[in-house]
Write a protein that holds these residues in place. Sequence first.
Motif, PDB file in Angstrom:
ATOM      1  N   HIS A 122       0.932  -1.175   0.381  1.00 13.88           N
ATOM      2  CA  HIS A 122      -0.080  -0.290  -0.119  1.00 13.88           C
ATOM      3  C   HIS A 122       1.107   1.557  -0.723  1.00 13.88           C
ATOM      4  CE1 HIS A 122      -3.771   2.756   0.178  1.00 13.88           C
ATOM      5  NE2 HIS A 122      -4.082   1.432   0.340  1.00 13.88           N
ATOM      6  N   THR A 123       2.286   1.030   0.624  1.00 10.29           N
ATOM      7  CA  THR A 123       2.480   2.732   0.608  1.00 10.29           C
ATOM      8  C   THR A 123       4.102   1.761   0.519  1.00 10.29           C
ATOM      9  OG1 THR A 123       3.427   4.520   1.658  1.00 10.29           O
ATOM     10  CG2 THR A 123       3.320   2.556   3.358  1.00 10.29           C
ATOM     11  N   VAL A 124       4.523   2.943   0.055  1.00  2.49           N
ATOM     12  CA  VAL A 124       6.685   2.389   0.149  1.00  2.49           C
ATOM     13  C   VAL A 124       6.928   4.172   0.171  1.00  2.49           C
ATOM     14  CG1 VAL A 124       6.511   3.572  -2.238  1.00  2.49           C
ATOM     15  CG2 VAL A 124       9.243   2.326  -1.404  1.00  2.49           C
ATOM     16  N   ARG A 125       7.845   4.157   1.465  1.00  2.08           N
ATOM     17  CA  ARG A 125       8.300   5.496   1.677  1.00  2.08           C
ATOM     18  C   ARG A 125       9.313   5.243   2.323  1.00  2.08           C
ATOM     19  NH1 ARG A 125       5.041   8.822   4.560  1.00  2.08           N
ATOM     20  NH2 ARG A 125       7.252  10.145   3.830  1.00  2.08           N
ATOM     21  N   GLN A 126      10.999   6.214   2.078  1.00  2.00           N
ATOM     22  CA  GLN A 126      11.926   6.192   2.138  1.00  2.00           C
ATOM     23  C   GLN A 126      11.888   6.826   3.265  1.00  2.00           C
ATOM     24  OE1 GLN A 126      14.640   8.584   0.027  1.00  2.00           O
ATOM     25  NE2 GLN A 126      16.406   8.210   0.679  1.00  2.00           N
ATOM     26  N   ILE A 127      12.738   6.330   4.741  1.00  2.00           N
ATOM     27  CA  ILE A 127      12.861   6.382   6.043  1.00  2.00           C
ATOM     28  C   ILE A 127      14.469   7.706   5.774  1.00  2.00           C
ATOM     29  CG2 ILE A 127      14.578   6.459   8.392  1.00  2.00           C
ATOM     30  CD1 ILE A 127      13.228   3.400   7.641  1.00  2.00           C
ATOM     31  N   PRO A 128      13.801   8.915   6.769  1.00  2.00           N
ATOM     32  CA  PRO A 128      14.964  10.106   6.683  1.00  2.00           C
ATOM     33  C   PRO A 128      15.900   9.664   6.798  1.00  2.00           C
ATOM     34  CG  PRO A 128      12.537  10.939   7.554  1.00  2.00           C
ATOM     35  CD  PRO A 128      12.891   8.819   6.862  1.00  2.00           C
ATOM     36  N   GLU A 129      16.780  10.497   6.312  1.00  2.00           N
ATOM     37  CA  GLU A 129      18.513  10.130   6.296  1.00  2.00           C
ATOM     38  C   GLU A 129      19.531   8.790   5.948  1.00  2.00           C
ATOM     39  OE1 GLU A 129      19.129  12.705   9.461  1.00  2.00           O
ATOM     40  OE2 GLU A 129      18.178  14.434   8.013  1.00  2.00           O
ATOM     41  N   THR A 130      18.118   8.106   5.061  1.00  2.00           N
ATOM     42  CA  THR A 130      18.849   7.052   5.741  1.00  2.00           C
ATOM     43  C   THR A 130      18.839   6.363   3.404  1.00  2.00           C
ATOM     44  OG1 THR A 130      16.706   5.034   5.983  1.00  2.00           O
ATOM     45  CG2 THR A 130      17.928   6.248   7.900  1.00  2.00           C
ATOM     46  N   SER A 131      19.144   4.894   3.111  1.00  2.00           N
ATOM     47  CA  SER A 131      18.588   4.541   2.246  1.00  2.00           C
ATOM     48  C   SER A 131      18.135   3.418   1.803  1.00  2.00           C
ATOM     49  CB  SER A 131      20.406   3.979   1.520  1.00  2.00           C
ATOM     50  OG  SER A 131      20.549   2.898   2.596  1.00  2.00           O
ATOM     51  N   LEU A 132      17.155   3.453   2.972  1.00  2.00           N
ATOM     52  CA  LEU A 132      16.375   2.145   3.731  1.00  2.00           C
ATOM     53  C   LEU A 132      14.326   2.826   3.200  1.00  2.00           C
ATOM     54  CD1 LEU A 132      17.249   1.118   7.310  1.00  2.00           C
ATOM     55  CD2 LEU A 132      16.910  -0.239   4.864  1.00  2.00           C
ATOM     56  N   PHE A 133      13.433   1.393   2.814  1.00  2.00           N
ATOM     57  CA  PHE A 133      12.809   1.945   2.103  1.00  2.00           C
ATOM     58  C   PHE A 133      11.652   1.441   3.019  1.00  2.00           C
ATOM     59  CE2 PHE A 133      14.713   4.136  -1.456  1.00  2.00           C
ATOM     60  CZ  PHE A 133      14.178   5.466  -1.511  1.00  2.00           C
ATOM     61  N   LEU A 134      10.885   1.845   3.847  1.00  2.00           N
ATOM     62  CA  LEU A 134       9.377   1.245   4.022  1.00  2.00           C
ATOM     63  C   LEU A 134       8.361   1.399   3.276  1.00  2.00           C
ATOM     64  CD1 LEU A 134       8.283   1.642   8.024  1.00  2.00           C
ATOM     65  CD2 LEU A 134       6.945   1.781   5.650  1.00  2.00           C
ATOM     66  N   LEU A 135       7.835  -0.179   3.279  1.00  2.00           N
ATOM     67  CA  LEU A 135       6.638  -1.013   2.180  1.00  2.00           C
ATOM     68  C   LEU A 135       5.697  -1.608   3.432  1.00  2.00           C
ATOM     69  CD1 LEU A 135       9.876  -1.221   0.627  1.00  2.00           C
ATOM     70  CD2 LEU A 135       8.384  -3.007  -0.411  1.00  2.00           C
ATOM     71  N   THR A 136       4.892  -0.995   3.292  1.00  2.00           N
ATOM     72  CA  THR A 136       3.591  -1.713   3.777  1.00  2.00           C
ATOM     73  C   THR A 136       2.974  -2.910   3.421  1.00  2.00           C
ATOM     74  OG1 THR A 136       1.995   0.079   3.541  1.00  2.00           O
ATOM     75  CG2 THR A 136       3.283   0.406   5.666  1.00  2.00           C
ATOM     76  N   ASP A 137       2.544  -3.909   3.917  1.00  2.00           N
ATOM     77  CA  ASP A 137       1.857  -5.029   2.906  1.00  2.00           C
ATOM     78  C   ASP A 137       0.321  -5.339   3.735  1.00  2.00           C
ATOM     79  OD1 ASP A 137       0.376  -6.837   1.906  1.00  2.00           O
ATOM     80  OD2 ASP A 137       2.295  -7.913   1.748  1.00  2.00           O
ATOM     81  N   ILE A 138      -0.710  -4.821   3.354  1.00  2.00           N
ATOM     82  CA  ILE A 138      -1.930  -4.401   3.925  1.00  2.00           C
ATOM     83  C   ILE A 138      -2.418  -5.821   3.786  1.00  2.00           C
ATOM     84  CG2 ILE A 138      -2.789  -3.748   2.148  1.00  2.00           C
ATOM     85  CD1 ILE A 138      -4.542  -1.571   3.920  1.00  2.00           C
ATOM     86  N   GLY A 139      -2.198  -6.523   3.285  1.00  2.00           N
ATOM     87  CA  GLY A 139      -2.523  -7.353   2.941  1.00  2.00           C
ATOM     88  C   GLY A 139      -2.058  -9.054   3.895  1.00  2.00           C
ATOM     89  N   LYS A 140      -1.537  -9.112   3.669  1.00  2.00           N
ATOM     90  CA  LYS A 140      -0.045 -10.025   4.695  1.00  2.00           C
ATOM     91  C   LYS A 140      -0.221  -9.395   5.980  1.00  2.00           C
ATOM     92  CE  LYS A 140       1.680 -12.764   1.431  1.00  2.00           C
ATOM     93  NZ  LYS A 140       3.159 -13.792   1.062  1.00  2.00           N
ATOM     94  N   SER A 141      -0.442  -8.136   6.121  1.00  2.00           N
ATOM     95  CA  SER A 141      -0.655  -7.526   7.484  1.00  2.00           C
ATOM     96  C   SER A 141       1.742  -7.690   8.103  1.00  2.00           C
ATOM     97  CB  SER A 141      -1.219  -7.930   8.557  1.00  2.00           C
ATOM     98  OG  SER A 141      -2.328  -7.248   8.643  1.00  2.00           O
TER      99      SER A 141
END
Length: 340
Positions: A145-164
Motif C-alpha cells: 500500500h505504501t513505499v516511503r523512504q526513511i529520512p536520511e537513510t537508504s532504507l525504504f519502508l513498505l506496508t503490506d496491507i494484505g499480509k499485515s
Amino acid sequence: MDKLNTEVLVGCYGEADSACIHWLNIHAESGEVTRLGKQAGIANPSFLAKHPVKNRVYAISEAAEGEVVCYELDYEAHRLKERRRLPTHGGPCYAEVSACGHYIFISNYSNAGVVVFALDDNGDLQEEAEHIAFASENREASHIHTVRQIPETSLFLLTDIGKSKIYLYQWDEERRSLLPFQSLTVPEKAGPRHAAFHPEKPIVYVVNEYQSTVSVYQYAVPSDSLQCIQTVETIRERRNYGAEIQFLDGKVITSNRGSDTLSLFKVTENGTLEKEGSISAGGKWPRHFCSNQREDKQLFVCHQHSNNLAIFKQMNGTFFMMNNTFSIQSPACIIDLKRL
C-alpha cells in the motif's frame, strides 16, 4: 502565490476522458476555493507526488494495467504539461520521489509489488530501474500500500496491507536494486496502510486500516531495524477504516473512513502518542488530507463519498472547520503546490 493563498492539486477517481486532476486555490482567511485549472487524460489519478526540487509532479493511474504520468507544472497558465507516461505492472496506489531526486518509487496494490523508475536531471521519467513482485502464499494475498523512504537513510519502508506485514528494503545505488533488510509481522489483520515520520526522532507512525489503530515504531541506530513501541486506538467504530496519517505541528493526525472523523494525537517528548480526541472530518469517507503549515495552518480534507473538500483552520491547539466546502467528484488525494 502569496501568504494568503495556497495552490493545491487534487487527484480524483474517474475516467480518462474526464478532468480528474484539479488545480485549486484556497484563501487563508475566507477558506474560499477557486478552480484555476483541470486536467484530463488519465484514469483514476488516486495519488500524486511532487518532485522535491524540480518543477514536476507525478500521478499514478489506479487501473488494472496501471501507469505513472509525469507532468511539468505551468504555474502561470495553471496547466499540467504531460512529459511521459510508463506502465507500472498493475494497480498502483502510492508514489514517492527519493530524497536524492533521481528515482520515483511506486507501490502496486492489486498486482502486489514495487517498481522504481529513474528520473533525469529535469525530473522526467526515464527507464525502469527495479521491479519486485510479491507472490501470494497460502491464499494470503499481498497488497503493497505504501513505499516511503526513511529520512536520511537508504532504507525504504513498505506496508503490506494484505499480509499485515511491514518490510524494510535497502536501495543499492550502484546496482540500482532494492535489497531485503527486515520483515516485521504486525498484529493479524491489522492492515498497515500509510506511514508518517517524526521530523527529528527515529520514529515512524503507521495507521492500521482494519483495526483503527496507529502503531509507533522506533528504528534503532546503527542497525535501523524497526521495533514497535506503542499501539493506540484512533476511533471506536466497528466499521471504520484508517486512511491517511501525517505529522503536523507537534501532532499526529489520522483520517477515519466510516466514522468520518479526524483523530488528533499529541506527540510526547519520546515520540509516543497521547490521544487528544476526534473531530468531524466535514464529509463522508475522508481518504486523504494535506496542510499549509508555512503561514496559514490550514488543513484540507478530501471526502471521496460525499464529493467535497473540507477546509479547516488550526486554532488553540485543534482544528475548526471553516464555513464553506468545495464540491469535487470523488477526490482521493491532495498535495500543496508550493513554488520552488
